[in-house]
Design a protein around this motif. Structure first.
Motif, PDB file in Angstrom:
ATOM      1  N   GLN A   1      42.185  49.809  43.749  1.00 37.54           N
ATOM      2  CA  GLN A   1      41.938  48.917  42.614  1.00 37.54           C
ATOM      3  C   GLN A   1      43.088  47.930  42.420  1.00 37.54           C
ATOM      4  O   GLN A   1      44.219  48.176  42.835  1.00 37.54           O
ATOM      5  CB  GLN A   1      41.752  49.738  41.334  1.00 37.54           C
ATOM      6  CG  GLN A   1      40.501  50.603  41.381  1.00 37.54           C
ATOM      7  CD  GLN A   1      40.085  51.083  40.000  1.00 37.54           C
ATOM      8  OE1 GLN A   1      40.305  50.419  38.999  1.00 37.54           O
ATOM      9  NE2 GLN A   1      39.483  52.250  39.959  1.00 37.54           N
ATOM     10  N   THR A   2      42.757  46.826  41.760  1.00 36.95           N
ATOM     11  CA  THR A   2      43.764  45.813  41.450  1.00 36.95           C
ATOM     12  C   THR A   2      43.962  45.768  39.935  1.00 36.95           C
ATOM     13  O   THR A   2      42.989  45.691  39.180  1.00 36.95           O
ATOM     14  CB  THR A   2      43.311  44.428  41.960  1.00 36.95           C
ATOM     15  OG1 THR A   2      43.059  44.526  43.366  1.00 36.95           O
ATOM     16  CG2 THR A   2      44.387  43.378  41.712  1.00 36.95           C
TER      17      THR A   2
ATOM     18  N   HIS B   1      46.975  48.278  43.479  1.00 37.16           N
ATOM     19  CA  HIS B   1      47.699  47.058  43.858  1.00 37.16           C
ATOM     20  C   HIS B   1      47.985  46.372  42.530  1.00 37.16           C
ATOM     21  O   HIS B   1      47.061  45.994  41.807  1.00 37.16           O
ATOM     22  CB  HIS B   1      46.826  46.182  44.764  1.00 37.16           C
ATOM     23  CG  HIS B   1      47.471  44.883  45.115  1.00 37.16           C
ATOM     24  ND1 HIS B   1      48.054  44.638  46.334  1.00 37.16           N
ATOM     25  CD2 HIS B   1      47.622  43.745  44.395  1.00 37.16           C
ATOM     26  CE1 HIS B   1      48.541  43.417  46.349  1.00 37.16           C
ATOM     27  NE2 HIS B   1      48.290  42.850  45.187  1.00 37.16           N
TER      28      HIS B   1
ATOM     29  N   GLU C   1      52.624  42.515  43.537  1.00 42.68           N
ATOM     30  CA  GLU C   1      52.649  41.078  43.835  1.00 42.68           C
ATOM     31  C   GLU C   1      53.098  40.341  42.571  1.00 42.68           C
ATOM     32  O   GLU C   1      52.446  40.459  41.535  1.00 42.68           O
ATOM     33  CB  GLU C   1      51.212  40.686  44.196  1.00 42.68           C
ATOM     34  CG  GLU C   1      50.998  39.295  44.619  1.00 42.68           C
ATOM     35  CD  GLU C   1      49.489  39.077  44.863  1.00 42.68           C
ATOM     36  OE1 GLU C   1      48.697  40.054  44.892  1.00 42.68           O
ATOM     37  OE2 GLU C   1      49.118  37.914  44.988  1.00 42.68           O
TER      38      GLU C   1
ATOM     39  N   ILE D   1      44.835  35.786  42.281  1.00 40.66           N
ATOM     40  CA  ILE D   1      44.430  37.195  42.409  1.00 40.66           C
ATOM     41  C   ILE D   1      43.119  37.290  43.201  1.00 40.66           C
ATOM     42  O   ILE D   1      42.987  38.087  44.141  1.00 40.66           O
ATOM     43  CB  ILE D   1      44.240  37.855  41.025  1.00 40.66           C
ATOM     44  CG1 ILE D   1      45.584  37.962  40.295  1.00 40.66           C
ATOM     45  CG2 ILE D   1      43.602  39.241  41.170  1.00 40.66           C
ATOM     46  CD1 ILE D   1      45.471  38.472  38.860  1.00 40.66           C
ATOM     47  N   TYR D   2      42.160  36.451  42.847  1.00 41.26           N
ATOM     48  CA  TYR D   2      40.848  36.543  43.505  1.00 41.26           C
ATOM     49  C   TYR D   2      40.922  36.063  44.954  1.00 41.26           C
ATOM     50  O   TYR D   2      40.212  36.575  45.819  1.00 41.26           O
ATOM     51  CB  TYR D   2      39.778  35.805  42.685  1.00 41.26           C
ATOM     52  CG  TYR D   2      39.225  36.700  41.586  1.00 41.26           C
ATOM     53  CD1 TYR D   2      39.952  36.909  40.405  1.00 41.26           C
ATOM     54  CD2 TYR D   2      38.032  37.386  41.748  1.00 41.26           C
ATOM     55  CE1 TYR D   2      39.482  37.765  39.414  1.00 41.26           C
ATOM     56  CE2 TYR D   2      37.555  38.249  40.758  1.00 41.26           C
ATOM     57  CZ  TYR D   2      38.279  38.427  39.596  1.00 41.26           C
ATOM     58  OH  TYR D   2      37.808  39.293  38.631  1.00 41.26           O
TER      59      TYR D   2
ATOM     60  N   GLY E   1      43.489  36.429  46.904  1.00 42.08           N
ATOM     61  CA  GLY E   1      44.182  37.449  47.691  1.00 42.08           C
ATOM     62  C   GLY E   1      43.472  38.775  47.735  1.00 42.08           C
ATOM     63  O   GLY E   1      43.462  39.468  48.762  1.00 42.08           O
ATOM     64  N   ARG E   2      42.862  39.162  46.638  1.00 42.66           N
ATOM     65  CA  ARG E   2      42.314  40.520  46.508  1.00 42.66           C
ATOM     66  C   ARG E   2      40.791  40.536  46.451  1.00 42.66           C
ATOM     67  O   ARG E   2      40.181  41.586  46.659  1.00 42.66           O
ATOM     68  CB  ARG E   2      42.853  41.174  45.230  1.00 42.66           C
ATOM     69  CG  ARG E   2      44.364  41.295  45.177  1.00 42.66           C
ATOM     70  CD  ARG E   2      44.880  42.363  46.118  1.00 42.66           C
ATOM     71  NE  ARG E   2      44.311  43.669  45.826  1.00 42.66           N
ATOM     72  CZ  ARG E   2      44.344  44.708  46.658  1.00 42.66           C
ATOM     73  NH1 ARG E   2      44.910  44.578  47.828  1.00 42.66           N
ATOM     74  NH2 ARG E   2      43.798  45.855  46.327  1.00 42.66           N
TER      75      ARG E   2
END
Ligand code: ADE
Length: 287
Positions: free
Chosen positions: A29-30, A54, A80, A99-100, A102-103
């Motif tokens: 999960q982020t 993360h 990060e 965020i979106y 990268g993840r």
């Protein structure tokens, strides 16, 4: 020259402090933590990282963020740092874009960034009042709304935890932050209803007297008074708050929305006023 006292946990303590939670609770999960570079936010970032998330930390000070992230990385955690001023809506959009990009998704947003300064309400200047409202209320709101839009557009669930304050009986000395935090509680209750059909849960954590790096700004006398602000006669620590956030953000909180978890050692219920004679066992205890 001797160093002054330090408060809150060191990075070693943040890495080793025991937790009741399972180490893989947030695996895959982020989790975004605003103000994650210091104080309570840093402890929150460490705990989610230690539980497998993360973690994306944001703040205005790049150096502070980089230092905090480097310590987490050295401990083997996924983190990060992204510079973002939450008052600025363009910054907030760019934060979520990164965020979106990268993840691909976000699971949890912890709105911890904020700040205030003590001053009698009658003396607060417009600039100071507006600044505290802009960060603690408006900034928190831009982050909440931006996260919710992305979850809605992706048809994915999400959880928000807003770190507020114990506003129930007013906060003499910090009227501006009391106004902002009370407003965030109102927003939380409101969007908890509006966003429930979107599978977005929204809650608050209200810390009382919690020892963190910010304690350095207070006098010894004020720090002693913090201990007497609750019937436990001690301050809490940043892990008390971090574990509360995990409780609300993880499946343990899946039936909780629009609520405030107060973490203050019972201080909310405490005071000098007695509706009946003060019990003997409290007399002479310095309260
Ligand atoms: N921490 C305190 N104020 C902040 C702000 N405006 N943006 C991000 N983090 C903060």
């Amino acid at each position: 020259m001797t160093d002054g006292p330090t408060f809150g946990f060191s990075d070693v303590e943040l890495a080793q402090h025991p937790t009741v939670y399972r180490g893989d609770l947030f695996k895959g999960q982020t989790v975004a933590v605003s103000g994650g570079g210091s104080g309570i936010g840093k402890a929150i970032a460490w705990l989610f990282g230690r539980l497998g998330a993360h973690v994306v930390i944001c703040g205005r000070n790049a150096e502070k963020l980089e230092t905090a992230a480097a310590a987490m990385t050295a401990a083997g955690l996924a983190v990060e740092p992204i510079v973002c001023n939450i008052r600025n809506t363009d910054d907030v959009e760019a934060f979520f874009d990164k965020i979106y990009a990268g993840r691909g998704s976000l699971d949890v947003l912890i709105n911890n960034a904020g700040g205030q300064y003590p001053q009698p309400a009658i003396d607060i200047k417009p600039k100071g009042f507006n600044a505290v409202i802009d960060t603690n209320l408006n900034g928190t709101w831009w982050m909440m709304q931006a996260a919710a839009k992305r979850w809605r557009d992706a048809a994915r669930p999400g959880a928000i935890v807003n770190i507020v304050a114990v506003v129930d009986r007013g906060m003499p000395g910090v009227a501006h932050t009391c106004a902002a935090r009370a407003a965030v509680v109102g927003l939380t209750r409101t969007v908890a209803i509006e966003w429930a059909p979107l599978n977005i849960r929204v809650n608050c954590v209200a810390p009382g007297a919690i020892e963190s790096q910010g304690f350095v700004a207070y006098s010894d006398e004020a720090r002693e008074a913090f201990k007497r602000s609750n019937p436990m006669m001690r301050v809490g620590d940043a892990f008390d708050v971090a574990e509360g956030c995990v409780y609300l953000a993880s499946p343990s909180g899946k039936y909780i929305t629009g609520d405030v978890l107060t973490i203050d050692g019972g201080g909310r219920h405490w005071g000098q006023f007695w509706a009946f004679p003060e019990p003997d066992y409290f007399k002479g205890s310095g309260r």
